[in-house]
Every structure is written in C-alpha cells, then in structure tokens.
Design an enzyme around this catalytic site. Structure first.
Site, mmCIF file in Angstrom:
data_model
loop_
_atom_site.group_PDB
_atom_site.id
_atom_site.type_symbol
_atom_site.label_atom_id
_atom_site.label_comp_id
_atom_site.label_asym_id
_atom_site.label_seq_id
_atom_site.Cartn_x
_atom_site.Cartn_y
_atom_site.Cartn_z
ATOM 1 N N SER A 9 0.835 -1.202 0.000
ATOM 2 C CA SER A 9 0.000 0.000 0.000
ATOM 3 C C SER A 9 0.875 1.259 0.000
ATOM 4 O O SER A 9 1.707 1.438 -0.887
ATOM 5 C CB SER A 9 -0.963 -0.041 1.181
ATOM 6 O OG SER A 9 -1.954 0.945 1.076
ATOM 7 N N GLU A 30 -9.510 -4.118 -6.451
ATOM 8 C CA GLU A 30 -8.969 -2.891 -5.878
ATOM 9 C C GLU A 30 -9.178 -1.665 -6.758
ATOM 10 O O GLU A 30 -9.018 -1.732 -7.983
ATOM 11 C CB GLU A 30 -7.468 -3.035 -5.639
ATOM 12 C CG GLU A 30 -7.078 -4.117 -4.671
ATOM 13 C CD GLU A 30 -5.634 -3.989 -4.224
ATOM 14 O OE1 GLU A 30 -5.222 -2.854 -3.917
ATOM 15 O OE2 GLU A 30 -4.937 -5.008 -4.189
#
Length: 311
Positions: free
Chosen positions: A159, A254
């Site tokens: 991330s 995502e």
C-alpha cells in the site's frame, strides 16, 4: 508478465468472503464519521496484536539514523546468513506500525529465508506530512546498506509502504545509494492523483478502500497542497530506468489495480524486470489477513520470489 491468479483458489474461499464482508462494514462505519485518524489507528493495532511471531523469531527495537526501527531476527537453521529483508509497512501514510506488522513481516522473512528483517517506524501524517515518511525510510535504508555491505538486501512494502519502497528506489538511484537486489510490492498505492481508470471502474467493487475514502482520510492528511505528480509522492510518474526486478501482487477488486498495471507497463518499457500477479477476487493487501487461504498462498509466492525460488 501480467497474469490473473490461477490455481487452487480461483473460486474465492469462504474465509475471504467473510473478510470482505467485515471490511465492507468497517468502511461504511468509517465513512460515516469525520476525523477518523485515531480510531483507524486503534482498529488497525487491535486487529493485528493477536498475531504472534513464528517460532524461532525474536524482535527488538533499535534505531538507524535516529529513526526507530524494529529488528526481527530469524533463528532458524535454514536461513541465508547473507540475506536481509527491509519492509516498509502500509497504512495510507496515516496508520500502521512495526508492532502491527511484525508477525506478517516475520512470516515473509521466514519464507524468504532472510536472516534479519527491519521495519522502519517512519513518521505518520497528519502529525508529519510529506516528505517526513520518505526521508525516514531513506535514512534507514542508507544506514542498513552501509552496515550490510556485501549482503543481499531485498525490499518489500504494501500500500503506502509500496509507494515508499518504489520512491526509495528512485531516490537511491538518483543519489548514488545502493539499490536492493529485488523488490516486492503488495497492492502499492503509486498514484496519489487518484485519477486512474480503476478508480471509477472499481469503486463499487472494492470492499476495503474507495477513492473518496483514500482522499478524505489519507491523501489530504499526507500532502496538504503538495504537487501530487512529484515522483517522490506519486512514484508512478518517475523514470524507472536502472531499477532492480519487481514482483507485484494486487487484487482484482482494488481501486488501486491500475497503479500496479501502469507501473508494470511503464517499467517494462524502460527495461525493468517486473512480474505482475493479479489475484482474482482479492481486495487490498489481502495477504496480511492470516486466516485466509489465498493470503497464505500469495505470501508464500512472495517469499519464494524474494528468496529466488521458483514461484
């Protein structure tokens, strides 16, 4: 090579469906309230505190260049005494810590057979905005690369930690500092302009994140009025020439899917070896959730790649 995940878990497990239901509810709860920073930090720390270190691992606190850093030592006999893992934790530049990541990173250390893993405890926003985080991780990297000259040092991050890992590589190349041998990125957040097509296409599908959520609760805290196309803020806009090999894992659900796709496309055009692994039905940074079968499988692939075993 870009590939969709194929094999045993092409049909998502019931554990993954339970996890996604939980994350959907958590996201709704957080979006219903403003000023979530402290609440998110508490949720994240509590959610990871019960994951123990694997057997034959021990952790201790230390510092590199005045930056607090967790050292995880691998005491297993099959370790590679000349391999070091540096891992940069995620959390949108706002949450996360070495303590919350230590079990996960120790597992990756075990699978990659590294003798030590180091997790920098970089400064978080909004208390410390850009460039505090990249300055901290780069300072730690410089010290570790000096201390372990002649070692095989590999790098990982998820991330926002994936953002910092890639930015670290760009900055190290530009400043003549040693580069890692290999880099593993999990669901990296590489473009803080939040304008890639997957933000529109995936926003309703992503059970964990969303474009508005990323902007309101993370990006604004980290950046204030900074130029979002600065390569140290959004490393997707950097030149990747001369960087080491990358293995990138990303979930098909995502909003950040295109960050990984565009990085792989651009980096390959610039002569960088990148393997992009898109996992069908998975959410953001799913490998951190230990009870999900897909997480264990993906983490093993990452560890094998870092340890240069066939995946």
């Amino acid at each position: 090579m870009e590939q969709e995940q194929k094999g045993k878990y092409i049909v998502s497990s019931y554990q993954s469906h339970l996890a996604m239901l939980f994350f959907k509810q958590q996201k709704r709860m957080l979006l219903a309230h403003q000023n979530n920073t402290q609440l998110m930090r508490k949720i994240f720390e509590k959610g990871t505190q019960f994951s123990p270190l694997p057997a034959y691992f021990k952790a201790k606190k230390m510092t590199f260049a005045d930056v607090p850093t967790m050292q995880i030592e691998n005491l297993r006999p099959n370790k590679n005494s000349k391999r070091i893992l540096v891992y940069i934790h995620g959390g949108g530049f706002v949450i996360g810590s070495p303590k919350s990541y230590k079990a996960y990173v120790a597992s990756l250390c075990q699978l990659s057979q590294a003798s030590f893993a180091y997790i920098p405890d970089y400064r978080l926003a909004p208390e410390a905005r850009f460039p505090a985080a990249i300055d901290d991780v780069f300072a730690v990297w410089q010290e570790i690369s000096k201390q372990y000259q002649g070692y095989e040092i590999v790098l990982g991050g998820d991330s926002a930690g994936g953002n910092l890992a890639l930015a670290l590589c760009v900055r190290a190349r530009d400043e003549g500092v040693a580069l890692p041998e290999r880099v593993y990125l999990l669901s990296p957040w590489l473009d803080l302009t939040l304008t890639s097509p997957s933000h529109k296409k995936q926003d309703h599908r992503d059970p964990f994140l969303g474009t508005y959520f990323l902007e309101r609760d993370f990006a604004q805290h980290y950046l204030a009025d900074q130029d979002r196309k600065n390569p140290l803020i959004s490393p997707l806009f950097a030149d990747f020439t001369g960087l080491p090999p990358f293995y990138v894992q990303v979930g098909s659900k995502e909003v950040l899917l295109d960050d990984s796709r565009e990085f792989a496309r651009k980096a390959k055009l610039q002569g960088v070896d990148v393997e992009l692994d898109i996992w069908t039905g998975m959410w953001h940074a799913w490998t951190i959730v230990p009870f999900v079968p897909e997480s264990k499988t993906a983490l093993k692939k990452a560890g094998d790649w870092l340890g240069q075993r066939k995946i």
